[in-house]
Design a protein around this motif. Structure first.
Motif, PDB file in Angstrom:
ATOM      1  N   ASN A 150      38.264  40.532  26.794  1.00 54.49           N
ATOM      2  CA  ASN A 150      37.129  40.728  27.681  1.00 54.49           C
ATOM      3  C   ASN A 150      37.498  40.428  29.132  1.00 54.49           C
ATOM      4  O   ASN A 150      37.070  41.138  30.044  1.00 54.49           O
ATOM      5  CB  ASN A 150      35.966  39.833  27.274  1.00 54.49           C
ATOM      6  N   LEU A 151      38.269  39.371  29.337  1.00 56.87           N
ATOM      7  CA  LEU A 151      38.682  38.994  30.681  1.00 56.87           C
ATOM      8  C   LEU A 151      40.198  38.918  30.760  1.00 56.87           C
ATOM      9  O   LEU A 151      40.842  38.325  29.880  1.00 56.87           O
ATOM     10  CB  LEU A 151      38.107  37.629  31.075  1.00 56.87           C
ATOM     11  N   ILE A 152      40.746  39.515  31.808  1.00 68.02           N
ATOM     12  CA  ILE A 152      42.159  39.333  32.123  1.00 68.02           C
ATOM     13  C   ILE A 152      42.213  38.554  33.426  1.00 68.02           C
ATOM     14  O   ILE A 152      41.644  38.971  34.437  1.00 68.02           O
ATOM     15  CB  ILE A 152      42.899  40.673  32.245  1.00 68.02           C
ATOM     16  N   VAL A 153      42.869  37.415  33.373  1.00 65.12           N
ATOM     17  CA  VAL A 153      42.910  36.494  34.503  1.00 65.12           C
ATOM     18  C   VAL A 153      44.304  36.473  35.108  1.00 65.12           C
ATOM     19  O   VAL A 153      45.296  36.300  34.389  1.00 65.12           O
ATOM     20  CB  VAL A 153      42.506  35.069  34.058  1.00 65.12           C
ATOM     21  N   THR A 154      44.373  36.685  36.407  1.00 61.49           N
ATOM     22  CA  THR A 154      45.621  36.474  37.144  1.00 61.49           C
ATOM     23  C   THR A 154      45.665  35.007  37.520  1.00 61.49           C
ATOM     24  O   THR A 154      44.814  34.525  38.278  1.00 61.49           O
ATOM     25  CB  THR A 154      45.662  37.348  38.410  1.00 61.49           C
ATOM     26  N   VAL A 155      46.631  34.284  36.953  1.00 58.14           N
ATOM     27  CA  VAL A 155      46.638  32.829  37.093  1.00 58.14           C
ATOM     28  C   VAL A 155      47.326  32.391  38.375  1.00 58.14           C
ATOM     29  O   VAL A 155      48.229  33.049  38.882  1.00 58.14           O
ATOM     30  CB  VAL A 155      47.308  32.150  35.879  1.00 58.14           C
TER      31      VAL A 155
END
Length: 236
Positions: A150-155
């Motif tokens: 659902n969410l792709i996070v750029t860390v």
């Protein structure tokens, strides 16, 4: 503490069909509004085994499902516009020996997550860093769509591992989530979302190197609205 920023929001209105990228989305107590509210199932089975997914019919991934003003639209692999009706079930029926039935989970109370066909928790999150690491381990180009997050996070470059998220509260936009645990992967990730060909070597690599764990499941603590570009923060 800021963990990173939301790079993608993905919603899958129909379980196991291709979904849609969103710029923003409301979060209800059972997950993204409109996520996995439709599903195919086998009436002869009970519980989780009753769902018919791309593990049974890889061709399902070639059908795209979208919601607009809460109206579902489906596009076939050859570009036809389809509806959520028995004609769609009949089109997929030749791909499986299981009898296909259809459900629309219109929960009278959104907090009743049992009415939705979500997995272990309401929201699935993966990070760009984990994707890059797995791509190096696998030695092949990796399409994030395999993981249906659902969410792709750029860390951010803060050295904080996803294992340190577990049990903590995450804030995104004006919504809050609790990181519940890792997602244990299955054969779904072996299916290329474009060619629909299976490559079991990816699941073997995730098993050997990561103990089948890839991505973090989160439950909703506080409903709200999230958008691409929102920061992802963790309580200290």
């Amino acid at each position: 503490m800021r963990l990173g920023v939301v790079d993608e929001i993905n919603r899958f209105p129909v379980k196991s069909l291709a979904g849609e990228k969103l710029d923003s989305c409301s979060v209800e107590s059972c997950g993204l509004k409109g996520d996995r509210v439709y599903a195919f199932y086998d009436e002869s089975k009970t519980g989780w085994d009753s769902f018919i997914t791309a593990r049974d019919i890889p061709a399902m991934l070639a059908y795209e499902a979208k919601l607009s003003n809460e109206q579902l639209s489906i596009t076939s692999p050859d570009g036809r516009s389809l509806s959520w009706d028995h004609a769609l079930a009949e089109e997929l029926q030749p791909f499986t020996k299981r009898k296909i039935s259809m459900s629309a989970y219109q929960a009278p109370h959104p907090e009743d997550a049992k009415l939705l066909s979500v997995d272990a928790a309401s929201i699935l999150i993966i990070t760009d860093d984990s994707l890059r690491k797995l791509e190096r381990l696998w030695g092949k180009e990796l399409d994030q769509r395999r993981f249906r997050a659902n969410l792709i996070v750029t860390v951010d470059d803060n050295g904080l591992k996803e294992s340190e998220w577990i049990g903590r509260t995450l804030s995104v936009g004006d919504a809050e989530f609790r990181a519940e645990g890792f997602c244990e992967r299955c054969s779904m990730i072996t299916i290329d979302p474009d060619s629909l060909e299976r490559d079991p070597s990816l699941l073997r690599k995730v098993n050997e190197e990561l103990g089948l764990n890839f991505g973090v499941y989160a439950s909703v603590v506080k409903p709200g609205r999230i958008s691409v570009g929102d920061g992802v923060f963790m309580e200290r």
